[in-house]
Design a protein around this motif. Sequence first.
Motif, short mmCIF file in Angstrom:
data_model
loop_
_atom_site.label_atom_id
_atom_site.label_comp_id
_atom_site.label_asym_id
_atom_site.label_seq_id
_atom_site.Cartn_x
_atom_site.Cartn_y
_atom_site.Cartn_z
N MET A 68 0.83 -1.21 0.00
CA MET A 68 0.00 0.00 0.00
C MET A 68 0.87 1.26 0.00
N GLY A 69 1.98 1.18 0.70
CA GLY A 69 2.90 2.31 0.76
C GLY A 69 2.69 3.14 2.01
N TYR A 70 3.71 3.22 2.81
CA TYR A 70 3.67 4.02 4.03
C TYR A 70 3.87 5.49 3.68
N GLY A 71 3.13 6.35 4.36
CA GLY A 71 3.30 7.79 4.21
C GLY A 71 3.67 8.39 5.54
N GLU A 72 4.10 9.63 5.52
CA GLU A 72 4.49 10.31 6.75
C GLU A 72 3.29 10.39 7.69
N THR A 73 3.52 10.10 8.96
CA THR A 73 2.46 10.17 9.96
C THR A 73 2.12 11.62 10.26
N HIS A 74 0.85 11.94 10.14
CA HIS A 74 0.34 13.26 10.52
C HIS A 74 -0.66 13.02 11.63
N SER A 75 -0.40 13.56 12.79
CA SER A 75 -1.28 13.33 13.93
C SER A 75 -1.73 14.66 14.51
N ALA A 76 -3.04 14.78 14.67
CA ALA A 76 -3.58 15.98 15.30
C ALA A 76 -3.26 16.01 16.78
N SER A 77 -3.08 14.82 17.37
CA SER A 77 -2.89 14.77 18.82
C SER A 77 -1.43 14.69 19.26
N LEU A 78 -0.53 14.26 18.37
CA LEU A 78 0.88 14.13 18.74
C LEU A 78 1.76 14.96 17.81
N PRO A 79 2.42 15.99 18.34
CA PRO A 79 3.31 16.80 17.50
C PRO A 79 4.56 16.00 17.09
N ARG A 80 5.27 16.52 16.12
CA ARG A 80 6.47 15.84 15.61
C ARG A 80 7.56 15.69 16.67
N GLU A 81 7.49 16.47 17.74
CA GLU A 81 8.47 16.31 18.82
C GLU A 81 8.22 15.01 19.60
#
Length: 164
Positions: A68-81
């Motif tokens: 399917m292909g992994y994409g970058e995780t975008h989370s409204a609840s967890l920032p990139r830090e």
Amino acid sequence: MLSARYALHRHEGPAAVYRLQEGLPLLDPEGPGPVRWRAEPRVSGLRVLEGLLSADECGRMIELTEEMGYGETHSASLPREIRQSETVIWQGEPWFTEPLFARVERALPAPVLGQRPVGLHSFVRFYRYRKGQFLGPHYDANWQSEDGRYSQVTLIVYLNEGFE
């Protein structure tokens, strides 16, 4: 080779959500055997279910998510830090989530947090961590389903070994 049959269902923010064709052979009907529940002494409140999936089941899921292909995780609840990873999201169809939950439920002590668990989240998320990516300490938020149920416990299933 797994004959993967899936379709793009919709987008949840920038992430693609896939719907699997019913009956895709991901879980073996008999299961891998007994599932064991144990406390993890290094993390307060953490419990580990051992034997939830067989190596073959994990391999089929890894193969399908990679296709399917992994994409970058975008989370409204967890920032990139807190989280840097890649993700694939499946719509949690009952033909997949109900047998998986039945395995979990057989191993759970009753009750959990004073209540009886009733099912799994409607999305199944797969995260992949490459060198330099991470998941930092955090608390997961509760989530309410359309039928009024609340999630209060997170189930994380590791499909591979050899990680720290």
